[in-house]
Design a protein around this motif. Structure first.
Motif, mmCIF file in Angstrom:
data_model
loop_
_atom_site.group_PDB
_atom_site.id
_atom_site.type_symbol
_atom_site.label_atom_id
_atom_site.label_comp_id
_atom_site.label_asym_id
_atom_site.label_seq_id
_atom_site.Cartn_x
_atom_site.Cartn_y
_atom_site.Cartn_z
ATOM 1 N N LYS A 469 -10.674 12.347 11.147
ATOM 2 C CA LYS A 469 -10.427 11.018 11.720
ATOM 3 C C LYS A 469 -9.265 10.308 11.031
ATOM 4 C CE LYS A 469 -14.027 8.610 13.042
ATOM 5 N NZ LYS A 469 -15.290 7.874 13.027
ATOM 6 N N PHE A 470 -9.005 10.704 9.802
ATOM 7 C CA PHE A 470 -7.895 10.097 9.052
ATOM 8 C C PHE A 470 -6.543 10.333 9.728
ATOM 9 C CE2 PHE A 470 -9.184 14.227 7.346
ATOM 10 C CZ PHE A 470 -8.027 14.980 7.562
ATOM 11 N N SER A 471 -6.468 11.308 10.621
ATOM 12 C CA SER A 471 -5.195 11.617 11.287
ATOM 13 C C SER A 471 -4.971 10.785 12.539
ATOM 14 C CB SER A 471 -5.157 13.106 11.654
ATOM 15 O OG SER A 471 -6.100 13.394 12.675
ATOM 16 N N LYS A 472 -5.975 10.037 12.950
ATOM 17 C CA LYS A 472 -5.877 9.306 14.215
ATOM 18 C C LYS A 472 -5.650 7.814 14.050
ATOM 19 C CE LYS A 472 -7.005 13.223 16.074
ATOM 20 N NZ LYS A 472 -5.939 14.075 16.647
ATOM 21 N N LYS A 473 -5.806 7.335 12.829
ATOM 22 C CA LYS A 473 -5.749 5.886 12.644
ATOM 23 C C LYS A 473 -5.241 5.568 11.246
ATOM 24 C CE LYS A 473 -8.871 1.856 12.543
ATOM 25 N NZ LYS A 473 -10.290 1.430 12.696
ATOM 26 N N ALA A 515 -2.129 18.627 7.334
ATOM 27 C CA ALA A 515 -0.798 19.031 7.801
ATOM 28 C C ALA A 515 -0.543 20.504 7.493
ATOM 29 C CB ALA A 515 0.269 18.158 7.146
ATOM 30 N N ILE A 516 -0.934 20.923 6.292
ATOM 31 C CA ILE A 516 -0.745 22.335 5.904
ATOM 32 C C ILE A 516 -1.536 23.244 6.839
ATOM 33 C CG2 ILE A 516 -1.201 24.035 4.096
ATOM 34 C CD1 ILE A 516 -0.694 21.739 2.062
ATOM 35 N N ILE A 530 10.111 15.957 11.392
ATOM 36 C CA ILE A 530 9.245 15.528 10.275
ATOM 37 C C ILE A 530 8.538 14.223 10.627
ATOM 38 C CG2 ILE A 530 9.225 14.795 7.864
ATOM 39 C CD1 ILE A 530 9.672 17.760 8.200
ATOM 40 N N LYS A 531 9.257 13.337 11.298
ATOM 41 C CA LYS A 531 8.655 12.055 11.691
ATOM 42 C C LYS A 531 7.486 12.272 12.640
ATOM 43 C CE LYS A 531 9.700 7.654 13.954
ATOM 44 N NZ LYS A 531 10.719 6.859 14.657
ATOM 45 N N ALA A 532 7.670 13.166 13.614
ATOM 46 C CA ALA A 532 6.614 13.417 14.592
ATOM 47 C C ALA A 532 5.400 14.072 13.926
ATOM 48 C CB ALA A 532 7.139 14.304 15.708
ATOM 49 N N ILE A 533 5.655 15.014 13.005
ATOM 50 C CA ILE A 533 4.549 15.657 12.288
ATOM 51 C C ILE A 533 3.797 14.623 11.448
ATOM 52 C CG2 ILE A 533 3.954 17.379 10.541
ATOM 53 C CD1 ILE A 533 6.427 18.977 11.486
ATOM 54 N N ALA A 534 4.566 13.751 10.789
ATOM 55 C CA ALA A 534 3.952 12.711 9.963
ATOM 56 C C ALA A 534 2.987 11.854 10.783
ATOM 57 C CB ALA A 534 5.036 11.839 9.335
ATOM 58 N N GLU A 535 3.444 11.431 11.949
ATOM 59 C CA GLU A 535 2.596 10.602 12.805
ATOM 60 C C GLU A 535 1.401 11.402 13.316
ATOM 61 O OE1 GLU A 535 5.334 9.269 15.753
ATOM 62 O OE2 GLU A 535 6.225 7.737 14.451
ATOM 63 N N VAL A 537 -0.332 13.629 11.800
ATOM 64 C CA VAL A 537 -1.391 13.810 10.798
ATOM 65 C C VAL A 537 -1.826 12.501 10.149
ATOM 66 C CG1 VAL A 537 -0.638 16.162 10.331
ATOM 67 C CG2 VAL A 537 0.237 14.304 8.911
ATOM 68 N N GLY A 538 -1.286 11.374 10.634
ATOM 69 C CA GLY A 538 -1.804 10.082 10.189
ATOM 70 C C GLY A 538 -0.906 9.247 9.316
ATOM 71 N N PHE A 539 0.313 9.706 8.999
ATOM 72 C CA PHE A 539 1.218 8.900 8.193
ATOM 73 C C PHE A 539 1.999 7.931 9.079
ATOM 74 C CE2 PHE A 539 0.495 12.412 5.258
ATOM 75 C CZ PHE A 539 0.422 11.753 4.030
ATOM 76 N N LYS A 540 2.445 6.829 8.470
ATOM 77 C CA LYS A 540 3.184 5.825 9.227
ATOM 78 C C LYS A 540 4.621 6.243 9.468
ATOM 79 C CE LYS A 540 0.507 1.775 7.791
ATOM 80 N NZ LYS A 540 0.549 0.449 7.119
ATOM 81 N N ASN A 541 5.217 6.976 8.528
ATOM 82 C CA ASN A 541 6.616 7.361 8.680
ATOM 83 C C ASN A 541 6.891 8.652 7.920
ATOM 84 O OD1 ASN A 541 7.257 6.595 5.853
ATOM 85 N ND2 ASN A 541 6.913 4.516 6.619
#
Length: 573
Positions: A469-473, A515-516, A530-535, A537-541
């Motif tokens: 769930k950490f990847s969705k919000k 992400a791994i 990288i930006k799209a992968i970050a988003e 898996v739950g990162f802002k940027n």
């Protein structure tokens, strides 16, 4: 700062483009509108005094308000934003407000573009980009191709500043081709700025043959148009080109000449700092270290005064720190490290002007540690007694170790990559059951939280992790605590006690591990940015993702993605 100069001077193109705004529909009205814009601009240019220029525009604004002329008001607001820098944002906001729902050929696109320009000058590149994108969309919708390409050119400057040279070059070449094919939009002085943008990009992309081609074209163009403002910068870049080509004496001659010429036409001292930097590098490579240090100190004096982060010259402090170290001048070492740390801290997460080389060679934590060691040393013995000498020797050993580490970095990174993938494969092959929470509870007895509460929270955390769930919000400590039906104090203590990390690190680690797993198993995900992968898996940027990934694994996600296919193929073979 040279890039900022290029950017500012290029804004004049907008005024030229504003003349050519007649569309396929309402043609006669658009021609009249453009005429009114041109008349007001001509009146402004004719007047030499700034106060009278503002008065002329305010009178035009008042007249437009009385006659309910929205387009006339927008024109006035636009020129006021350029004449009155203190109230520029206020005028542009007014312009955008009254034209946002209109379908004028130049508005609100020109307003968005001008607002982007204002933020660019403030160094807020993230906001600048956002408004450029809005302006670009508006110009395209209203079929204003010249304005669209002008805004795209500014986006190209941002990309070039961010190090995305290839993309920037494509934009600059597209713009150059458009102007060549449409002579009515070709103002000779502005044409020189486009040539300069390409020169700058090719120089720092190390495409020296192309850089030389555009330097020669730019010098010819500047001489042809008698453009005293841009000519010195081509001379400077000629010097940079000769430095990169290892013609150090020729480089020094061009840079000294360019430095003098720039000072004659521009009072901004940061533009001379680039000259001093490459003069210093030239003397260093010629073997005259002291003369090189003399010019590096000039660069330092400018950067301290302006606190303007210029990535291409920031490694000035590498040389100054090393020189003060050799001369055993501890005070200067501390001073230069402090300056470097201060300049590094100026960079904000929304700025695309990042100094990558400094991050690689002098990690912020290492710099802070070095500074504290030196301060303690200075307090204990200001006269360089035996303890001081010992610390300096240890300091040198650390620097040598860091240098060796740089050479081993590729090998170490590969080892870390292999380890990550092997750990992932082990997880795939050995599916484990949920940890027995009761056995875990016995390990911690000092949290001052009821045992049954801990059991419930740990169970919910397990489900939270298992469902990803950490990847969705974008969770905060409070929002997660609320979702788990507990309070933030309990949740923080349990995470610290049972995960041995704080909440922020806990969330980052979960996302990095996720992400791994996803990158290792999902080949299509590797083609994302990288930006799209970050988003995903739950990162802002992208920046926070890369930082967290490197902190946990020792490698950057870009390296992981680049080499994972090779490793996978070897395993399959």
């Amino acid at each position: 700062m040279i890039k900022k100069y290029l950017f500012l001077s290029y804004l004049l193109i907008l005024l030229t483009f504003a003349k050519q705004l007649n569309g396929q529909t309402k043609k006669s009205k658009d021609i009249q509108d453009t005429s009114n814009f041109s008349v007001l601009r001509a009146r402004i240019i004719k007047e030499t005094k700034g106060a009278l220029r503002i008065k002329i525009v305010k009178e035009a604004l008042h007249k437009a308000k009385i006659s309910f002329d929205t387009l006339g008001m927008a024109d006035a607001y636009y020129f006021l934003s350029k004449l009155d820098s203190h109230n520029a944002l206020h005028y542009i906001d007014s312009l955008i407000t009254i034209t946002k729902k209109k379908k004028y050929t130049r508005y609100p696109a020109l307003g968005y573009s001008q607002k982007g320009n204002i933020y660019y000058e403030k160094g807020n590149y993230k906001e600048a980009l956002e408004f450029y994108l809005k302006g670009s969309k508006s110009a395209k919708e209203n079929k204003n191709e010249p304005l669209y390409l002008s805004i795209k050119f500014n986006i190209g400057l941002l990309k070039n500043t961010a190090g995305e040279r290839k993309e920037a070059q494509a934009i600059f070449l597209e713009h150059l081709n458009f102007v060549d094919q449409n002579p009515k939009f070709k103002k000779l002085n502005d044409y020189g700025r486009v040539l300069f943008a390409l020169t700058d990009s090719y120089v720092y992309d190390n495409q020296l043959e192309l850089a030389k081609e555009y330097i020669d074209k730019g010098i010819q163009q500047a001489l042809k148009t008698n453009d005293a403002a841009i000519y010195p910068h081509f001379v400077v870049y000629s010097g940079v080109y000769h430095y990169l080509s290892k013609n150090y004496k020729t480089a020094i001659d061009s840079l000294e000449k360019g430095r003098i010429l720039i000072k004659q036409v521009d009072e901004v001292t940061t533009r001379t700092a680039i000259c001093d930097y490459y003069i210093a590098r030239s003397y260093q490579d010629l073997g005259d270290k002291e003369k090189g240090i003399h010019y590096f100190k000039k660069v330092d004096s400018v950067l301290k005064k302006t606190e303007d982060v210029i990535p291409e010259i920031i490694d000035t402090y590498t040389y100054l720190i090393e020189d003060s170290k050799i001369k055993k001048n501890v005070e200067k070492q501390i001073e230069y490290i402090n300056t470097l740390l201060r300049l590094d801290s100026i960079r904000h997460s929304d700025q695309i002007y990042l100094t990558k080389n400094i991050n690689e060679r002098y990690d912020t934590i290492e710099l802070i540690s070095e500074k504290e060691d030196l301060i303690d040393q200075l307090k204990q013995d200001r006269f360089l007694k035996e303890e001081t000498i010992t610390i300096l020797i240890l300091f040198l050993i650390v620097l040598v170790t860091i240098a060796v580490f740089g050479f081993l970095k590729t090998y170490i990174s590969r080892g870390r990559l292999l380890k990550l993938l092997e750990e992932h494969q082990n997880k795939v092959n050995n599916i484990t059951d949920q940890t027995d929470q009761a056995s875990v509870i016995t390990k911690k007895e000092d949290l001052d939280i009821p045992k049954e509460v801990i059991e419930v929270v740990l169970e919910k955390l397990y489900q939270f992790e298992n469902l990803a769930k950490f990847s969705k919000k974008h969770y905060t400590l409070n929002s997660l605590a609320k979702e788990l039906n507990t309070n933030s104090a309990y949740l923080s203590k349990i995470i610290n006690g049972y995960k041995n990390i704080n909440f922020s690190t806990y969330m980052n680690n979960l996302r990095v591990e996720y992400a791994i797993e996803q990158l290792a198993s999902n080949k299509s995900l590797r083609s994302y940015t990288i930006k799209a992968i970050a988003e995903e898996v739950g990162f802002k940027n992208a920046q926070s993702f890369s930082s967290a990934f490197h902190k946990k694994t020792g490698i950057y996600p870009s390296y992981f993605i680049k080499h994972i296919d090779t490793y996978t193929k070897k395993k399959e073979g």
